[in-house]
Design a protein around this motif. Sequence first.
Motif, short mmCIF file in Angstrom:
data_model
loop_
_atom_site.label_atom_id
_atom_site.label_comp_id
_atom_site.label_asym_id
_atom_site.label_seq_id
_atom_site.Cartn_x
_atom_site.Cartn_y
_atom_site.Cartn_z
N VAL A 245 9.40 -38.53 19.73
CA VAL A 245 9.56 -37.15 20.21
C VAL A 245 10.98 -37.02 20.76
CG1 VAL A 245 8.69 -35.38 21.77
CG2 VAL A 245 7.11 -37.06 20.79
N LEU A 246 11.79 -36.20 20.11
CA LEU A 246 13.21 -36.10 20.47
C LEU A 246 13.48 -35.00 21.49
CD1 LEU A 246 14.59 -36.65 16.87
CD2 LEU A 246 14.64 -38.28 18.76
N ARG A 247 13.19 -33.76 21.15
CA ARG A 247 13.52 -32.64 22.05
C ARG A 247 12.76 -31.38 21.63
NH1 ARG A 247 19.45 -32.73 19.51
NH2 ARG A 247 18.83 -34.90 19.57
N ALA A 248 12.82 -30.39 22.48
CA ALA A 248 12.28 -29.07 22.17
C ALA A 248 13.30 -28.03 22.61
CB ALA A 248 10.93 -28.85 22.87
N ARG A 249 13.18 -26.82 22.09
CA ARG A 249 14.12 -25.76 22.48
C ARG A 249 13.41 -24.41 22.44
NH1 ARG A 249 17.33 -23.08 18.21
NH2 ARG A 249 16.19 -23.31 16.27
N GLY A 250 13.89 -23.51 23.29
CA GLY A 250 13.37 -22.15 23.29
C GLY A 250 11.94 -22.02 23.76
N LEU A 251 11.47 -22.95 24.60
CA LEU A 251 10.09 -22.86 25.09
C LEU A 251 9.94 -21.67 26.03
CD1 LEU A 251 9.34 -26.64 25.85
CD2 LEU A 251 8.82 -25.33 23.78
N LYS A 252 8.81 -21.00 25.94
CA LYS A 252 8.55 -19.83 26.79
C LYS A 252 7.74 -20.29 28.02
CE LYS A 252 10.50 -16.99 23.92
NZ LYS A 252 11.05 -18.02 23.01
N LEU A 253 8.47 -20.66 29.07
CA LEU A 253 7.82 -21.16 30.27
C LEU A 253 7.06 -20.05 30.99
CD1 LEU A 253 10.62 -23.49 31.72
CD2 LEU A 253 8.79 -24.04 30.10
N GLN A 254 5.92 -20.40 31.55
CA GLN A 254 5.13 -19.44 32.30
C GLN A 254 5.81 -19.08 33.61
OE1 GLN A 254 2.13 -18.07 31.25
NE2 GLN A 254 2.56 -19.07 29.29
N GLU A 255 6.50 -20.04 34.20
CA GLU A 255 7.21 -19.80 35.45
C GLU A 255 8.46 -20.67 35.45
OE1 GLU A 255 6.67 -20.82 40.17
OE2 GLU A 255 4.89 -20.33 38.99
N GLU A 256 9.62 -20.05 35.42
CA GLU A 256 10.88 -20.79 35.37
C GLU A 256 11.27 -21.25 36.77
OE1 GLU A 256 14.09 -19.34 33.11
OE2 GLU A 256 12.82 -18.49 31.55
N SER A 257 10.88 -22.45 37.09
CA SER A 257 11.24 -23.04 38.38
C SER A 257 11.30 -24.54 38.22
CB SER A 257 10.20 -22.67 39.46
OG SER A 257 8.99 -23.33 39.20
N HIS A 258 11.97 -25.18 39.16
CA HIS A 258 12.08 -26.63 39.09
C HIS A 258 10.75 -27.32 39.36
CE1 HIS A 258 16.39 -26.70 38.52
NE2 HIS A 258 16.53 -25.85 39.52
N ALA A 259 9.78 -26.58 39.89
CA ALA A 259 8.45 -27.16 40.14
C ALA A 259 7.64 -27.26 38.87
CB ALA A 259 7.72 -26.32 41.18
N ALA A 260 8.02 -26.47 37.84
CA ALA A 260 7.29 -26.49 36.57
C ALA A 260 7.78 -27.64 35.71
CB ALA A 260 7.48 -25.16 35.85
N SER A 261 6.87 -28.49 35.27
CA SER A 261 7.24 -29.64 34.43
C SER A 261 6.67 -29.46 33.03
CB SER A 261 6.73 -30.94 35.05
OG SER A 261 5.33 -30.89 35.21
N VAL A 262 7.47 -29.88 32.04
CA VAL A 262 7.09 -29.71 30.63
C VAL A 262 7.01 -31.09 29.98
CG1 VAL A 262 7.71 -28.67 28.43
CG2 VAL A 262 8.27 -27.49 30.57
N TYR A 263 5.91 -31.35 29.27
CA TYR A 263 5.76 -32.62 28.57
C TYR A 263 5.12 -32.35 27.20
CZ TYR A 263 0.84 -32.43 30.10
OH TYR A 263 -0.45 -32.05 30.31
N VAL A 264 5.14 -33.37 26.34
CA VAL A 264 4.58 -33.26 24.99
C VAL A 264 3.45 -34.27 24.85
CG1 VAL A 264 5.03 -33.51 22.51
CG2 VAL A 264 6.75 -32.44 23.99
N LYS A 265 2.31 -33.82 24.38
CA LYS A 265 1.17 -34.70 24.11
C LYS A 265 1.07 -34.92 22.60
CE LYS A 265 -3.20 -33.37 24.49
NZ LYS A 265 -4.52 -33.00 25.06
N VAL A 266 1.00 -36.20 22.19
CA VAL A 266 0.91 -36.57 20.77
C VAL A 266 -0.48 -37.13 20.53
CG1 VAL A 266 1.92 -37.89 18.89
CG2 VAL A 266 3.36 -37.13 20.80
N SER A 267 -1.23 -36.53 19.59
CA SER A 267 -2.61 -36.95 19.33
C SER A 267 -2.77 -37.33 17.86
CB SER A 267 -3.59 -35.82 19.66
OG SER A 267 -3.45 -35.43 21.01
#
Length: 417
Positions: free
Chosen positions: A297-319
């Motif tokens: 998993v390299l990177r993502a771009r243009g994600l539409k965050l529900q709340e743009e703050s440093h408290a919001a964390s983004v991760y990727v789940k691979v199944s």
Amino acid sequence: TEQAAAVAGGIIAGILLFVLIGITAYLLWKKFCHLLSYEKLTSPVQTTNANAIFQDQSASEIQLKSTSRSRSIPFIIPPTLHGRDWVNLTNEEQVQEESDPYMTPHSGPRSSFHSLAGAYVVGTINPELYKFPEDKSETDFPEGNIGRLWFSIEYEQESERLLVSLIKVRKLKPPADSCSPFVKIYLLPDERSYLQSKTKRKTLNPQFDESFVFQVSSKMLLQRTLKFLVYHVDKHKKHHLLGQVIFPLKNETLTDDNKLVLWRDLEKENLEPPSEYGDIQFSLSYNDYLGRLTVVVLRARGLKLQEESHAASVYVKVSLMNHNKLIKSKKTAAVLGSPNPVYNETFSFKADQTELDTASLSLSALQSIKGEKTHLLGRVVVGPFMYTRGKELEHWNEMISKPKELVKRWHTLCHSM
């Protein structure tokens, strides 16, 4: 008594003479053995002679040419060691050239053969065996390469400063014949501010040797990513992006006494606008011998965050799925508050080759906010014809057709489950 003393003196003199003759014979025998050992050692090779060399100059030139062709260096026993037990010589013993009867006086121009007069050639040395290993990063460029960038990083714990040194770039591919490159350096996720190098005029291989400093706390250091953008300035002062390097810091050990010197190949930036829910880039590889499916998993771009703050964390789940059954799931580390997170994380799954026709991979971008429910930002599925079409099917088929090779692609995220 006088007669007895004379007889005794004669006997003693005879014994001493006999001992002297014995010692002399022993020394002569020992010297003869040493000379004989040299003759045996050099018997296959002819002894060089100064007179013969100067009388037959053409023969010596032929010998030199053959030596240069073989790229070997002759190994000789100098005349100063003739007749000596050179096995027992120590480093402290000094050989005096002045006392050597074989050496010619230092008068007038000398040929290199003067010092070889009377010397024994016992073999050759191949200099190719003693070369330092070549730095292949300067020579091995893969097909389609658009440039390579060298840099170093170091972190000062006490002052909380990240030191970045921009060293050089090689083999740039500009849109025109001439190239005047410079580099912008970002410390993501901050994309509004950057540091910039000087512009190097008319070169495809610029040498920068410039240092830059970013202020970043030790707690946030491993959440940051270095981004290098290499530009070309044309004669109309317009800037053209030649390539980029994305380097996450989370996988590196940075200390005061640990300066890392690294290089990375430039990548083309995806200039297309992000899709509605964003895009994700990852690599696939299958090892048919081990039966292992690898996802990077390299990177993502243009994600539409529900709340743009440093408290919001983004991760990727691979199944990994087989039919509709979940086999195993793994997830990346969380990146705080960025719609363009960089991961560079590798996951491996056990998958038999016979299962590839019914298996599929699901990659989901998820946002978690402390105290709230996790939000799905987007999802993509790659796999065989049973589950996918278009780019996702092409990526899967290319992975199978190129075993053990990482196949990298961008994919559009969708919001359907």
